[in-house]
Design a protein around this motif. Structure first.
Motif, short mmCIF file in Angstrom:
data_model
loop_
_atom_site.label_atom_id
_atom_site.label_comp_id
_atom_site.label_asym_id
_atom_site.label_seq_id
_atom_site.Cartn_x
_atom_site.Cartn_y
_atom_site.Cartn_z
N PRO A 121 19.75 12.69 34.73
CA PRO A 121 18.85 12.12 33.73
C PRO A 121 19.62 11.25 32.74
CG PRO A 121 19.21 14.46 33.32
CD PRO A 121 19.87 14.13 34.61
N ILE B 134 21.29 16.59 45.69
CA ILE B 134 20.45 16.39 46.86
C ILE B 134 21.27 16.68 48.12
CG2 ILE B 134 19.03 14.74 48.12
CD1 ILE B 134 19.03 13.19 45.29
N VAL C 280 16.53 19.55 47.03
CA VAL C 280 17.11 19.23 45.73
C VAL C 280 17.40 20.52 44.97
CG1 VAL C 280 16.72 18.03 43.54
CG2 VAL C 280 15.84 17.05 45.66
N GLU D 36 20.98 13.11 41.10
CA GLU D 36 20.07 12.48 40.16
C GLU D 36 20.46 13.01 38.80
OE1 GLU D 36 15.95 13.06 41.09
OE2 GLU D 36 16.19 12.28 43.11
#
Length: 86
Positions: free
Chosen positions: A83, A13, A20, A81
């Motif tokens: 996962p 980000i 993003v 981010e």
């Protein structure tokens, strides 16, 4: 999928724009480190550059490159981010 692709992308980000970026391979990580990283110093940054370059040359594993990229991001304060891998 080649041995340099990552099984799970990392979403980077941009603090300035909020955009993003999906980083899905060692090549993309190396490109981001070289051309779009907010700092060009630091132990983790230098290590990530070296590991990603090594993996691109066929020395090392993609997971090593991915992990070093995450560590460099933490060092530089780059929001990610990631996962959850189960």
């Amino acid at each position: 999928m080649n041995n340099k692709d990552w099984n799970y992308p990392i979403m980077v980000i941009c603090k300035r724009t909020g955009k993003v970026y999906a980083v899905t391979s060692t090549k993309e990580a190396l490109d981001m480190l070289l051309n779009a990283w907010p700092v060009a110093e630091g132990k983790a940054f230098m290590m990530a550059l070296q590991i990603c370059a090594d993996v691109e040359r066929g020395q090392g594993q993609a997971l090593e490159a991915r992990n070093s990229f995450v560590t460099a991001a933490a060092e530089a304060g780059v929001p990610l981010e990631i996962p959850v891998i189960q």
